[in-house]
Design a protein around this motif. Structure first.
Motif, short mmCIF file in Angstrom:
data_model
loop_
_atom_site.label_atom_id
_atom_site.label_comp_id
_atom_site.label_asym_id
_atom_site.label_seq_id
_atom_site.Cartn_x
_atom_site.Cartn_y
_atom_site.Cartn_z
N LEU A 178 0.52 -1.01 -0.10
CA LEU A 178 -0.31 -0.20 -0.16
C LEU A 178 1.06 0.89 0.21
CD1 LEU A 178 -3.20 -1.13 2.37
CD2 LEU A 178 -2.87 -1.24 -0.07
N PRO A 179 0.85 1.91 -1.00
CA PRO A 179 2.21 3.37 -1.51
C PRO A 179 1.79 4.13 -0.10
CG PRO A 179 0.69 3.01 -3.29
CD PRO A 179 -0.47 2.37 -2.11
N ARG A 180 2.32 4.88 0.32
CA ARG A 180 2.47 6.05 1.67
C ARG A 180 1.63 6.19 1.55
NH1 ARG A 180 6.03 7.03 5.71
NH2 ARG A 180 7.29 5.98 4.74
N PRO A 189 -0.32 1.96 11.25
CA PRO A 189 0.68 1.47 11.22
C PRO A 189 1.23 1.28 9.92
CG PRO A 189 -0.83 0.05 12.15
CD PRO A 189 -1.31 1.19 12.41
N GLY A 190 2.49 1.21 9.61
CA GLY A 190 2.95 0.55 8.54
C GLY A 190 2.88 -1.33 8.48
N PHE A 218 -4.67 -4.95 13.35
CA PHE A 218 -5.88 -5.65 12.33
C PHE A 218 -6.28 -4.76 11.68
CE2 PHE A 218 -6.39 -8.85 16.31
CZ PHE A 218 -6.14 -10.20 15.10
N VAL A 219 -6.45 -3.24 11.77
CA VAL A 219 -7.30 -2.56 11.27
C VAL A 219 -6.40 -2.52 10.07
CG1 VAL A 219 -8.35 -0.02 10.75
CG2 VAL A 219 -8.61 -1.19 12.85
N ARG A 220 -5.25 -2.20 10.32
CA ARG A 220 -4.03 -1.71 8.79
C ARG A 220 -4.33 -3.62 8.11
NH1 ARG A 220 -1.46 -3.03 5.42
NH2 ARG A 220 0.59 -2.48 4.64
#
Length: 689
Positions: A178-180, A189-190, A218-220
């Motif tokens: 996923l691009p910044r 978070p990364g 988890f959301v990430r």
């Protein structure tokens, strides 16, 4: 890291690799994405005297005694006592001679397990334990992850493998796909940080947030998975736009004749949907439209008008339904409407064999059959159309995504595809439709035709069965008809359901003078058709049936429905069954004859069905109670199974994931294939373009 095999890790030989492969784990990256299903708090020791039944706890004590009991099941019993004098029994049914020998009196153990009540004292059955060299009270820092497993892989093995994978992750850094610009606005978070936090939760991590998957880590991952699905579906949509389809404008003559002959006017909602479909079919790109409509909202006549538009343009039409019963219902409706227009629908189902089948296949291949109605049989390779222009699929959720993709092969010509209209009477909540059907345009018939009577729904315990039977008698003597729905055909003590055949016998005895019919799935089609025809003609007063009447019966004079054991059915199915009544101008009633005691979920479900008559509202509530997988059914979930994301819990992520997918497809095409491979892998059935 995705190409690094698990065999590169220590203690992973052929046997362990084979067991990991059963769970789809073949690379180190796969291992990193094998997330804990729960966590245990082993951060503090609990005195044995303070243990609570049903809780999981970390304890420490000395072995007081160990012995092998030879009762009904051979077991190793270990009595443990701690510094406070508290005692508990550890029981092992599977143990080795070396294990028994190691647990000598005086050995200091640290154990973790569930506290249960044994015959004499509190017990832990097969707790995790290790021998302590000294009496320290320090516990494990942070929370301990518990992984989904398979036979032969213990939690200690999982934790050892994950530790190695995390160490490699710190060195090799898996690609953050996923691009910044995409992940930054979400404040998440990364990838490496998220994986590390999930496998090694920090001390300050909330156990509740982790268990409910609300933790930012988890959301990430949920956001990345939803983005991967959106990328896959949007890529499919873009591919569809590169495929040609026949332009099906038609001159409108057949449609005008049908509308003039109908005994009713189309509702505003039906008219809007008809226009949307007509515009799609007049374009040189294949229509991919999902038509949602509540029970009785009039989807079939919309489908008939779409079919006539294709026929006017000189092309064939196929209408597919998941069961022979539903396909027969469509056949009857279409014949009634289209025979006066000179159009004879042809039916093709599994029952058609030998010469009869060959003749029907020839009629389809030659183009003599312009409108074909059928079941899954239409997917078979032997079914060849001369010039298929439109495919109508009813109850799409009972077919897999790949099956409707297969329809493209039914049209001759390189890169050509028929238009597709996909219908469902099972309302799909908008949040779920946005997630699962991003490759489709959505049309909704959100109003019922005028003249539909309201349905009053009442829940009644089966202890009042005699009163319900009296109510059936009263309704039928007033000239009305009734349904009595059972959930099984044969007696089953385990399910405690009243069988349809036994119910019909009892009701015939208890309701002398009433004409009682019986239908279920094991009747021959000719017998079932005859009973249903008699009921529709008013020659039967009461129809006892299994859930086969969920679809396929339309009797305006039926104003009373009894559903036995409704607690065993989902909300969507209850709503579908209830929709068999209320089709005339008389007020209708649905009685839910339940068996007490009800579970909390069953009480909630019956409360919802009593309070609401909107299929869309019911679908939203059903989704919240049971989750996407159960609402859609196993046929569909094989194609859209989510590993981390949940369309209900993560609704707020759907729109950002769609925007992220668009950005990745436009600006970062190199991330598309790796993203889909990571989250969908071999399950990317959407990509069969």
């Amino acid at each position: 890291m995705d190409g690094l095999p698990v065999e590169s890790l220590k203690r992973v030989g052929p046997r362990v690799a084979e067991r990991l492969a059963k769970l789809g784990i073949r690379s180190v990256q796969d291992l990193l994405f094998h997330l804990p299903i729960r966590y245990q708090d082993r951060s503090r020791l609990t005195p044995i005297a303070d243990l609570r039944l049903g809780s999981e706890a970390l304890i420490q004590g000395f072995v007081e005694d160990a012995s092998i009991a030879m009762g009904r099941r051979r077991s190793l019993k270990v009595s443990l006592v701690d510094a406070g004098g508290g005692r508990i029994l550890l029981r092992f049914f599977h143990f080795s001679r070396q294990q028994a020998a190691a647990l000598q009196s005086g050995t200091l153990l640290r154990c973790y397990g569930e506290v249960r009540q044994g015959p004499v004292s509190l017990e832990m059955i097969h707790p995790e334990y290790r021998v302590q060299s000294e009496d320290g009270d320090e516990a494990e820092p942070g929370l301990t992850p518990i992984y989904p497993s398979t036979e032969g892989l213990q939690q200690a093995t999982w934790r050892g493998l994950i530790e190695q994978a995390l160490a490699l992750m710190e060195r090799l850094r898996p690609l953050d796909l996923l691009p910044r610009a995409v992940i930054g606005p979400q404040g998440l978070p990364g990838l490496c940080e998220a994986l590390r936090d999930l496998h090694r939760p920090p001390l300050e991590a909330s156990l509740e947030d982790l268990l409910e998957r609300r933790h930012p880590a988890f959301v990430r991952l949920a956001f990345e998975e939803l983005t991967a699905h959106q990328v896959s579906l949007r890529r499919l949509r873009l591919a569809q736009q590169r495929i040609s389809a026949p332009i099906l404008e038609g001159d409108g003559r057949l449609r005008a004749r049908l509308r003039a002959a109908l005994p009713f006017e189309l509702t505003e909602a039906q008219g809007r949907v008809v226009r949307e479909i007509a515009a799609d079919m007049a374009r040189p790109r294949p229509m991919q439209r999902l038509l949602q409509g509540d029970v009785g909202s009039g989807k079939t006549v919309v489908a008939a008008l779409a079919a006539l538009q294709a026929l006017e343009a000189g092309f064939q039409v196929a209408l597919m339904a998941p069961t022979e019963l539903l396909s027969e219902q469509h056949l009857r409706n279409l014949r009634a409407w289209l025979l006066p227009l000179g159009i004879e629908p042809l039916w093709l189902a599994g029952r058609h064999k030998g010469q009869e089948r060959a003749e029907r296949l020839e009629a389809i291949a030659s183009g003599a059959a312009r409108l074909v109605v059928g079941t899954h049989a239409l997917f078979q390779d032997e079914v060849v159309f001369q010039d298929l222009g439109l495919a109508i699929i009813d109850e799409q959720h009972r077919f897999g995504v790949h099956q409707r993709m297969k329809l493209r092969e039914k049209r001759d010509g390189e890169g050509a595809a028929p238009h597709q209209l996909i219908m469902t009477a099972t309302p799909i909540p908008r949040s779920l439709a946005m997630t699962l059907y991003a490759d489709l345009d959505l049309s909704v018939i959100d109003a019922l035709p005028p003249g539909r009577s309201p349905i009053t729904t009442i829940a009644v315990p089966d202890t009042r069965r005699d009163e319900v039977v009296e109510r059936v008698m009263l309704a039928c003597r007033q000239g009305r008809q009734a349904y009595w729905v059972c959930t099984l055909i044969e007696e089953s003590e385990a399910l405690e359901c009243q069988a349809a055949e036994e119910t019909a016998r009892q009701l015939r005895e208890g309701l002398p003078g009433l004409r009682v019919g019986l239908v279920h799935g094991r009747l021959k089609a000719t017998e079932r058709d005859a009973v249903m025809a008699d009921f529709a003609a008013g020659e039967l007063d009461l129809l006892v049936a299994t859930t086969v009447i969920e679809v396929g019966v339309d009797v305006p004079n039926a104003s009373l429905m009894i559903i036995e054991n409704p607690e065993r059915l989902g909300l969507a199915q209850l709503h579908q069954l209830r929709g068999r009544v209320g089709r005339g101008a008389v007020e209708s009633h649905c009685l839910l004859l339940y068996h007490a005691p009800l579970s909390q979920i069953a009480r909630e479900r019956l409360g919802i069905i009593r309070a609401s008559t909107s299929g869309f509202e019911i679908a939203e509530r059903d989704l919240a109670i049971r989750g996407a997988g159960e609402v859609l059914g196993t046929r569909q979930t094989g194609a859209i199974q989510f590993r981390v994301a949940d369309p209900v819990r993560d609704q707020r992520l759907t729109a950002p994931a769609q925007r992220a997918a668009d950005r990745i497809l436009e600006h970062h095409p190199e991330a598309v294939d790796p993203l889909i491979a990571r989250w969908l892998g071999a399950r990317e059935l959407y990509g069969q373009v």
